[in-house]
Design an enzyme around this catalytic site. Sequence first.
Site, PDB file in Angstrom:
ATOM      1  CB  THR A 196      -1.740  -6.269   8.370  1.00 26.99           C
ATOM      2  OG1 THR A 196      -0.978  -6.175   7.138  1.00 26.99           O
ATOM      3  CG2 THR A 196      -2.643  -4.635   8.097  1.00 26.99           C
ATOM      4  NE  ARG A 224       1.415  -4.295  -2.536  1.00 31.43           N
ATOM      5  CZ  ARG A 224       0.818  -4.449  -1.140  1.00 31.43           C
ATOM      6  NH1 ARG A 224       1.306  -4.105  -0.222  1.00 31.43           N
ATOM      7  NH2 ARG A 224      -0.276  -5.361  -1.250  1.00 31.43           N
ATOM      8  N   GLY A 226      -0.265  -0.998  -0.905  1.00 32.67           N
ATOM      9  CA  GLY A 226      -1.329  -2.007  -0.714  1.00 32.67           C
ATOM     10  C   GLY A 226      -2.629  -1.054  -0.375  1.00 32.67           C
ATOM     11  CG  ASP A 227      -5.587  -3.642   1.692  1.00 34.89           C
ATOM     12  OD1 ASP A 227      -4.293  -3.910   1.776  1.00 34.89           O
ATOM     13  OD2 ASP A 227      -6.262  -4.061   2.618  1.00 34.89           O
ATOM     14  CB  THR A 247      -5.497  -7.579   7.842  1.00 28.13           C
ATOM     15  OG1 THR A 247      -4.569  -8.369   7.420  1.00 28.13           O
ATOM     16  CG2 THR A 247      -6.562  -8.753   8.515  1.00 28.13           C
ATOM     17  N   GLY A 248      -5.183  -8.384   4.367  1.00 28.70           N
ATOM     18  CA  GLY A 248      -5.506  -9.464   3.480  1.00 28.70           C
ATOM     19  C   GLY A 248      -4.604  -9.018   2.337  1.00 28.70           C
ATOM     20  N   GLY A 250      -3.664  -7.190  -0.387  1.00 26.86           N
ATOM     21  CA  GLY A 250      -4.127  -5.788  -0.784  1.00 26.86           C
ATOM     22  C   GLY A 250      -4.733  -5.641  -2.087  1.00 26.86           C
TER      23      GLY A 250
HETATM   24  N1  ASP Z   1      -3.273  -5.871   3.346  1.00 24.46           N
HETATM   25  C1  ASP Z   1      -1.690  -5.828   3.462  1.00 24.46           C
HETATM   26  C2  ASP Z   1      -1.217  -5.292   2.214  1.00 24.46           C
HETATM   27  O1  ASP Z   1      -1.645  -5.909   1.218  1.00 24.46           O
HETATM   28  C3  ASP Z   1      -1.221  -7.044   4.098  1.00 24.46           C
HETATM   29  C4  ASP Z   1      -2.075  -7.762   4.962  1.00 24.46           C
HETATM   30  O2  ASP Z   1      -3.001  -7.191   5.874  1.00 24.46           O
HETATM   31  O3  ASP Z   1      -1.807  -8.867   5.184  1.00 24.46           O
HETATM   32  O4  ASP Z   1      -0.333  -4.464   2.035  1.00 24.46           O
END
Ligand code: ASP
Length: 329
Positions: A196, A224, A226-227, A247-248, A250
């Site tokens: 991301t 789906r 995400g964040d 990022t992470g 979500g």
């Molecule tokens: N945050 C993103 C999601 O969950 C994925 C990521 O940042 O690695 O869609």
Amino acid sequence: MNFRKLVIASAVLLGACAATPDPGPTMTEWRLVIHGGAGVITREGMSPEKEAAYTAALETALEAGAAVLRNGGSALDAVEAAVIPMEDDPLFNSGHGAVFTAAGTHELDASIMDGRARNAGAVAGVTRVRNPIKAARAVMDKSEHVMFAGTGADAFAEAQGLDMVDNSYFDTDRRRQSLERVLEERARTAADRHGTVGAVAIDQDGNLAAATTTGGMTAKAAGRIGDSPLIGAATYAENGVCAVSATGHGEYFIRVGVAKTICDRVKLAGDGVEAAAESALAEVAELGGDGGVIVLDGDGGYAFVFNSEGMYRGVVDASGARTAIYGGE
Ligand code: ASP
């Protein structure tokens, strides 16, 4: 890095006989901070060629945003300019190179926020717009709304004249292999989602902005979200307070409301950006999630904070550009 204000003193005004000399116009030192995803990123798992390719891609993104800020452009234009080359680069999980859904397609999420009046725009689950961050920006600038999803979001982007592509434009072999592995093993690792991208910036007028864009998580279910497209979860900017891109994993970042939590800690509790980010990520970790954030404060002080092994990241200001990948760098 702390308080950075450059006061341009006017010789004419200093020479005048005013009782209190006017210091002249005040210019904030511009700065741009980017990330290209956090996750299981270790020296052992990286070849020298791959490391060089990521470093070069981060430098390209930094320069794209720096060119805007150096010339007096806005933080908002800079964060958009910085993430576009990363959306176009298959190394990252956004735009071309985005991960696959379980159905073997791509659904992309993006958001952008302007710290001046806290305007924001976002798209979720787009499938045809080549650069989702441009669609998010168009939602902010050209509609009365903050967020569009799915086919309505693609249709809006098309009506704005943005470049549209077939969904297969986003395909890459590397991400297809990840999908096959996840479907076969029925287990997703952090390595199956990282990439991301995001940016935060402060311009010469002291304005803040933030942007985040992603393909989400490998083998995610259709629909789906995400964040990344959620203002307050992955993206937030408020002038004089802070700007965040996250990022992470979500689902955890949504539940903690990471970006807004960080800005609230800075605004209401008086935390520095690093302490605020650490405390929000501790909440993410407590719930079982991992990831990272980039944060800028209202004076240009910045922090990279992550609780994963590594995070592709970089910063550029008038003194030059720096990039890093692993923890402890
Ligand atoms: N945050 C993103 C999601 O969950 C994925 C990521 O940042 O690695 O869609």
